[in-house]
Design a protein around this motif. Structure first.
Motif, PDB file in Angstrom:
ATOM      1  N   GLY A  38       0.785  -1.226   0.000  1.00  0.00           N
ATOM      2  CA  GLY A  38       0.000   0.000   0.000  1.00  0.00           C
ATOM      3  C   GLY A  38       0.812   1.267   0.000  1.00  0.00           C
ATOM      4  N   ASP A  39       2.135   1.177   0.033  1.00  0.00           N
ATOM      5  CA  ASP A  39       2.964   2.381   0.148  1.00  0.00           C
ATOM      6  C   ASP A  39       3.339   2.907  -1.231  1.00  0.00           C
ATOM      7  OD1 ASP A  39       4.440   0.096  -0.310  1.00  0.00           O
ATOM      8  OD2 ASP A  39       6.230   0.830   0.727  1.00  0.00           O
ATOM      9  N   GLU A  40       2.360   3.462  -1.932  1.00  0.00           N
ATOM     10  CA  GLU A  40       2.590   3.940  -3.278  1.00  0.00           C
ATOM     11  C   GLU A  40       3.436   5.211  -3.274  1.00  0.00           C
ATOM     12  OE1 GLU A  40       1.760   2.298  -5.813  1.00  0.00           O
ATOM     13  OE2 GLU A  40       0.542   0.810  -4.821  1.00  0.00           O
ATOM     14  N   PRO A  41       4.470   5.310  -4.138  1.00  0.00           N
ATOM     15  CA  PRO A  41       5.286   6.517  -4.199  1.00  0.00           C
ATOM     16  C   PRO A  41       4.528   7.725  -4.712  1.00  0.00           C
ATOM     17  CG  PRO A  41       6.405   4.643  -5.208  1.00  0.00           C
ATOM     18  CD  PRO A  41       4.995   4.236  -4.959  1.00  0.00           C
ATOM     19  N   GLU A  42       3.544   7.544  -5.595  1.00  0.00           N
ATOM     20  CA  GLU A  42       2.709   8.649  -6.020  1.00  0.00           C
ATOM     21  C   GLU A  42       1.299   8.351  -5.527  1.00  0.00           C
ATOM     22  OE1 GLU A  42       1.557   9.206 -10.138  1.00  0.00           O
ATOM     23  OE2 GLU A  42       2.142   7.163 -10.606  1.00  0.00           O
ATOM     24  N   ARG A 138      12.141  -3.537 -17.895  1.00  0.00           N
ATOM     25  CA  ARG A 138      10.913  -2.738 -17.778  1.00  0.00           C
ATOM     26  C   ARG A 138      10.686  -2.320 -16.337  1.00  0.00           C
ATOM     27  NH1 ARG A 138       6.549  -2.789 -21.220  1.00  0.00           N
ATOM     28  NH2 ARG A 138       7.405  -4.614 -22.270  1.00  0.00           N
ATOM     29  N   LYS A 139      10.844  -3.272 -15.402  1.00  0.00           N
ATOM     30  CA  LYS A 139      10.635  -2.947 -13.985  1.00  0.00           C
ATOM     31  C   LYS A 139      11.673  -1.948 -13.485  1.00  0.00           C
ATOM     32  CE  LYS A 139       8.016  -4.143 -11.580  1.00  0.00           C
ATOM     33  NZ  LYS A 139       6.695  -3.530 -11.306  1.00  0.00           N
ATOM     34  N   ALA A 140      12.904  -2.056 -13.983  1.00  0.00           N
ATOM     35  CA  ALA A 140      13.935  -1.100 -13.584  1.00  0.00           C
ATOM     36  C   ALA A 140      13.584   0.303 -14.062  1.00  0.00           C
ATOM     37  CB  ALA A 140      15.289  -1.525 -14.143  1.00  0.00           C
ATOM     38  N   TYR A 141      13.106   0.428 -15.298  1.00  0.00           N
ATOM     39  CA  TYR A 141      12.645   1.725 -15.781  1.00  0.00           C
ATOM     40  C   TYR A 141      11.527   2.254 -14.885  1.00  0.00           C
ATOM     41  CZ  TYR A 141      14.936   1.027 -20.406  1.00  0.00           C
ATOM     42  OH  TYR A 141      15.827   0.846 -21.432  1.00  0.00           O
ATOM     43  N   GLU A 142      10.561   1.385 -14.589  1.00  0.00           N
ATOM     44  CA  GLU A 142       9.420   1.812 -13.772  1.00  0.00           C
ATOM     45  C   GLU A 142       9.870   2.288 -12.395  1.00  0.00           C
ATOM     46  OE1 GLU A 142       6.559  -1.316 -13.603  1.00  0.00           O
ATOM     47  OE2 GLU A 142       5.947  -1.104 -15.701  1.00  0.00           O
ATOM     48  N   MET A 143      10.808   1.570 -11.791  1.00  0.00           N
ATOM     49  CA  MET A 143      11.295   1.966 -10.468  1.00  0.00           C
ATOM     50  C   MET A 143      11.962   3.336 -10.514  1.00  0.00           C
ATOM     51  SD  MET A 143      12.722  -1.643  -8.913  1.00  0.00           S
ATOM     52  CE  MET A 143      13.372  -0.859  -7.423  1.00  0.00           C
ATOM     53  N   THR A 144      12.686   3.613 -11.590  1.00  0.00           N
ATOM     54  CA  THR A 144      13.302   4.932 -11.739  1.00  0.00           C
ATOM     55  C   THR A 144      12.227   6.000 -11.858  1.00  0.00           C
ATOM     56  OG1 THR A 144      15.285   4.022 -12.770  1.00  0.00           O
ATOM     57  CG2 THR A 144      14.791   6.340 -13.208  1.00  0.00           C
ATOM     58  N   PHE A 145      11.199   5.753 -12.653  1.00  0.00           N
ATOM     59  CA  PHE A 145      10.107   6.720 -12.770  1.00  0.00           C
ATOM     60  C   PHE A 145       9.401   6.920 -11.431  1.00  0.00           C
ATOM     61  CE2 PHE A 145       9.772   5.404 -17.461  1.00  0.00           C
ATOM     62  CZ  PHE A 145      10.551   6.469 -17.873  1.00  0.00           C
ATOM     63  N   GLN A 146       9.216   5.831 -10.688  1.00  0.00           N
ATOM     64  CA  GLN A 146       8.571   5.941  -9.380  1.00  0.00           C
ATOM     65  C   GLN A 146       9.381   6.819  -8.436  1.00  0.00           C
ATOM     66  OE1 GLN A 146       7.863   1.934  -7.945  1.00  0.00           O
ATOM     67  NE2 GLN A 146       6.894   1.364  -9.864  1.00  0.00           N
ATOM     68  N   GLU A 147      10.696   6.645  -8.448  1.00  0.00           N
ATOM     69  CA  GLU A 147      11.545   7.484  -7.600  1.00  0.00           C
ATOM     70  C   GLU A 147      11.443   8.947  -8.011  1.00  0.00           C
ATOM     71  OE1 GLU A 147      13.410   6.659  -4.884  1.00  0.00           O
ATOM     72  OE2 GLU A 147      12.373   4.732  -5.045  1.00  0.00           O
ATOM     73  N   LEU A 148      11.359   9.209  -9.299  1.00  0.00           N
ATOM     74  CA  LEU A 148      11.254  10.586  -9.772  1.00  0.00           C
ATOM     75  C   LEU A 148       9.923  11.220  -9.388  1.00  0.00           C
ATOM     76  CD1 LEU A 148      12.897  10.169 -13.289  1.00  0.00           C
ATOM     77  CD2 LEU A 148      13.819  11.493 -11.380  1.00  0.00           C
ATOM     78  N   THR A 149       8.852  10.433  -9.359  1.00  0.00           N
ATOM     79  CA  THR A 149       7.564  10.997  -8.937  1.00  0.00           C
ATOM     80  C   THR A 149       7.572  11.327  -7.456  1.00  0.00           C
ATOM     81  OG1 THR A 149       6.564   8.828  -8.455  1.00  0.00           O
ATOM     82  CG2 THR A 149       6.275   9.701 -10.687  1.00  0.00           C
ATOM     83  N   ALA A 150       8.442  10.660  -6.695  1.00  0.00           N
ATOM     84  CA  ALA A 150       8.439  10.842  -5.241  1.00  0.00           C
ATOM     85  C   ALA A 150       9.305  12.005  -4.777  1.00  0.00           C
ATOM     86  CB  ALA A 150       8.929   9.553  -4.558  1.00  0.00           C
ATOM     87  N   ILE A 151      10.204  12.517  -5.621  1.00  0.00           N
ATOM     88  CA  ILE A 151      11.156  13.511  -5.122  1.00  0.00           C
ATOM     89  C   ILE A 151      10.501  14.839  -4.803  1.00  0.00           C
ATOM     90  CG2 ILE A 151      13.164  12.471  -6.237  1.00  0.00           C
ATOM     91  CD1 ILE A 151      12.939  14.575  -8.430  1.00  0.00           C
ATOM     92  N   ASP A 152       9.441  15.222  -5.547  1.00  0.00           N
ATOM     93  CA  ASP A 152       8.766  16.489  -5.287  1.00  0.00           C
ATOM     94  C   ASP A 152       7.359  16.403  -5.848  1.00  0.00           C
ATOM     95  OD1 ASP A 152       7.825  19.038  -4.991  1.00  0.00           O
ATOM     96  OD2 ASP A 152       9.595  20.028  -5.822  1.00  0.00           O
ATOM     97  N   PRO A 153       6.346  16.287  -4.980  1.00  0.00           N
ATOM     98  CA  PRO A 153       4.967  16.156  -5.460  1.00  0.00           C
ATOM     99  C   PRO A 153       4.471  17.370  -6.244  1.00  0.00           C
ATOM    100  CG  PRO A 153       5.148  15.568  -3.130  1.00  0.00           C
ATOM    101  CD  PRO A 153       6.440  16.215  -3.517  1.00  0.00           C
TER     102      PRO A 153
END
Length: 205
Positions: A38-42, A138-153
């Motif tokens: 349940g701990d969604e980054p975005e 694909r999952k590695a790309y997604e994880m990078t995008f997830q980290e980028l969404t989390a840096i500044d809402p």
């Protein structure tokens, strides 16, 4: 979400089948983990909206291609906390990429910013001859995008858009998929250039 390559020789067919089976099992494990976490980054899409959306997919025969999903529910909206997306903005329109179940589609669209970025990357990769985008990459790309969404809402996902553009340009100019480490390195450069701290023990570090 995964691609199924065409078989060639018998021996290679066997190796490719083993690779596809391993890929499918990993996808299933990842989807199960995503459904329980349940701990969604975005900010996630509301669970009730996802329940309704998943039920609309039940008439489809799974595995279903991205093209089939768009043809069936492409105009269906999925609303996150900041905006609404239609499914044809999120799901790659391709006959090569498949979703194994309605739950797989649910997991994919619950982070719409990441899904929209991956749609661009996936569709750009279709232009590469004899190149597959494996699940692990694909999952590695997604994880990078997830980290980028989390840096500044509040940054309008500038980092996601910037790195997506970089990946698509790399595919177009160099006719190859960038490695996951290269994508992470590029994302870290963006973060540091814009005043965001990236620790060495984090994914982008």
């Amino acid at each position: 979400l995964g691609r199924v390559p065409l078989g060639m020789g018998d021996d290679k067919n066997g190796r490719e089948k083993q690779a596809r089976d391993a890929d499918r099992r990993q996808r299933e494990r990842d989807i199960d983990a995503e459904l329980r976490r349940g701990d969604e980054p975005e900010p996630p899409v509301a669970p009730t909206a996802l329940d309704e959306f998943e039920s609309e997919l039940e008439p489809l025969d799974f595995p279903a291609t991205g093209s089939e999903i768009i043809a069936t529910v492409g105009d269906r909206e999925v609303a996150s906390s900041d905006r609404a997306y239609t499914l044809d903005e999120l799901v790659p329109e391709t006959d090569e990429d498949t979703f194994d179940s309605p739950a797989a589609v649910r997991v994919y669209v619950q982070r719409p910013t990441v899904a929209a970025a991956m749609k661009r990357v996936t569709e750009a990769s279709k232009a590469l001859p004899n190149v597959e985008l494996p699940w692990s990459q694909r999952k590695a790309y997604e994880m990078t995008f997830q980290e980028l969404t989390a840096i500044d809402p509040d940054d309008d996902d500038e980092g996601v858009h910037t790195i997506t553009d970089w990946i698509v340009e790399h595919i177009r100019d160099k006719q190859t998929l960038p490695g996951s480490r290269g994508v992470r390195r590029q994302a870290a450069k963006f973060c540091r250039a814009n005043g965001y701290q990236v620790r060495t023990d984090e994914w982008l570090g």
